[in-house]
Write a protein that holds these residues in place. Sequence first.
Motif, PDB file in Angstrom:
ATOM      1  N   THR A 192      82.389  57.242 -40.836  1.00 24.00           N
ATOM      2  CA  THR A 192      82.471  55.857 -40.363  1.00 24.00           C
ATOM      3  C   THR A 192      81.151  55.154 -40.673  1.00 24.00           C
ATOM      4  O   THR A 192      80.141  55.791 -40.951  1.00 24.00           O
ATOM      5  N   PHE A 193      81.183  53.819 -40.630  1.00 23.57           N
ATOM      6  CA  PHE A 193      79.950  53.041 -40.763  1.00 23.57           C
ATOM      7  C   PHE A 193      80.087  51.757 -39.955  1.00 23.57           C
ATOM      8  O   PHE A 193      81.192  51.345 -39.587  1.00 23.57           O
ATOM      9  N   ASN A 194      78.958  51.162 -39.652  1.00 21.98           N
ATOM     10  CA  ASN A 194      78.928  49.920 -38.891  1.00 21.98           C
ATOM     11  C   ASN A 194      78.676  48.770 -39.864  1.00 21.98           C
ATOM     12  O   ASN A 194      77.589  48.638 -40.408  1.00 21.98           O
ATOM     13  N   ARG A 195      79.684  47.953 -40.099  1.00 25.39           N
ATOM     14  CA  ARG A 195      79.558  46.865 -41.075  1.00 25.39           C
ATOM     15  C   ARG A 195      78.382  45.944 -40.771  1.00 25.39           C
ATOM     16  O   ARG A 195      77.737  45.421 -41.675  1.00 25.39           O
ATOM     17  N   ALA A 196      78.132  45.750 -39.492  1.00 27.10           N
ATOM     18  CA  ALA A 196      77.073  44.814 -39.095  1.00 27.10           C
ATOM     19  C   ALA A 196      75.683  45.319 -39.461  1.00 27.10           C
ATOM     20  O   ALA A 196      74.726  44.539 -39.450  1.00 27.10           O
ATOM     21  N   GLU A 197      75.551  46.610 -39.789  1.00 28.13           N
ATOM     22  CA  GLU A 197      74.232  47.179 -40.076  1.00 28.13           C
ATOM     23  C   GLU A 197      73.869  47.182 -41.560  1.00 28.13           C
ATOM     24  O   GLU A 197      72.711  47.414 -41.912  1.00 28.13           O
ATOM     25  N   VAL A 198      74.821  46.927 -42.435  1.00 32.98           N
ATOM     26  CA  VAL A 198      74.584  47.066 -43.864  1.00 32.98           C
ATOM     27  C   VAL A 198      73.474  46.132 -44.346  1.00 32.98           C
ATOM     28  O   VAL A 198      72.568  46.540 -45.081  1.00 32.98           O
TER      29      VAL A 198
END
Length: 224
Positions: A192-198
């Motif tokens: 998973t990844f956090n879109r807001a952190e990219v």
Amino acid sequence: MAAYELKHFDREDIEAVLAQAERSFNIRFVSNELTHLSTFGELCDYITTKIPLDHSGNCTSQQAFYKLRQALANTLPTATSVIAPSTLLTDLLPPKGRRQTVQQIERSLGFQINLLSPPVWLLAILFFSALASLVSLPFSGQVGLAGFILSALGFRLAYRFASNTLQLQTVAQVAEQMTREHYLHSRRNPSTFNRAEVTKVLTDLFATELELDKALLTRETRFV
């Protein structure tokens, strides 16, 4: 005010940062894939859509800290109770046996964290030796070339065998570096990844690798 431009950086420097982003997010760019992008904001949006993972809103830097603390605890059991974000690395990693300890921490994490470098004085000697060799090339080609090759070999050996100087100061800084350079591996669930952190991760990457003020990296910052 005109948007800041990255055009004064060598193309190879920009490509090196993009290669680091590929490793951190486990993605790959094909030749000329990014030529249609002209601003930093467009790059951030494109990479966000390119990561083929589910979104999860939890904080990666916090998870990186917990992973690092566990790796430190596995390697330094007596230090478990004192490991906090503000803990100084010099308190955890005394000079004697530092390289071996860092290698154990990296094995526990499953990836390299590049905490150590050779002493500054040694790098300075090798740098000026290489520079002197280049300057002497027009006058004595063989001597200059031999000196440059020996200097390059010296750099390689120095980083392999003489790296004992800490590049960071605190545990929190290591967790931030992990998040920047090993984003997915630093997450509790790397699928998973956090879109807001990219955007933040890419901003940190570009600012760190290009030695650039983060304030200059806005969505309008142009590559050309």
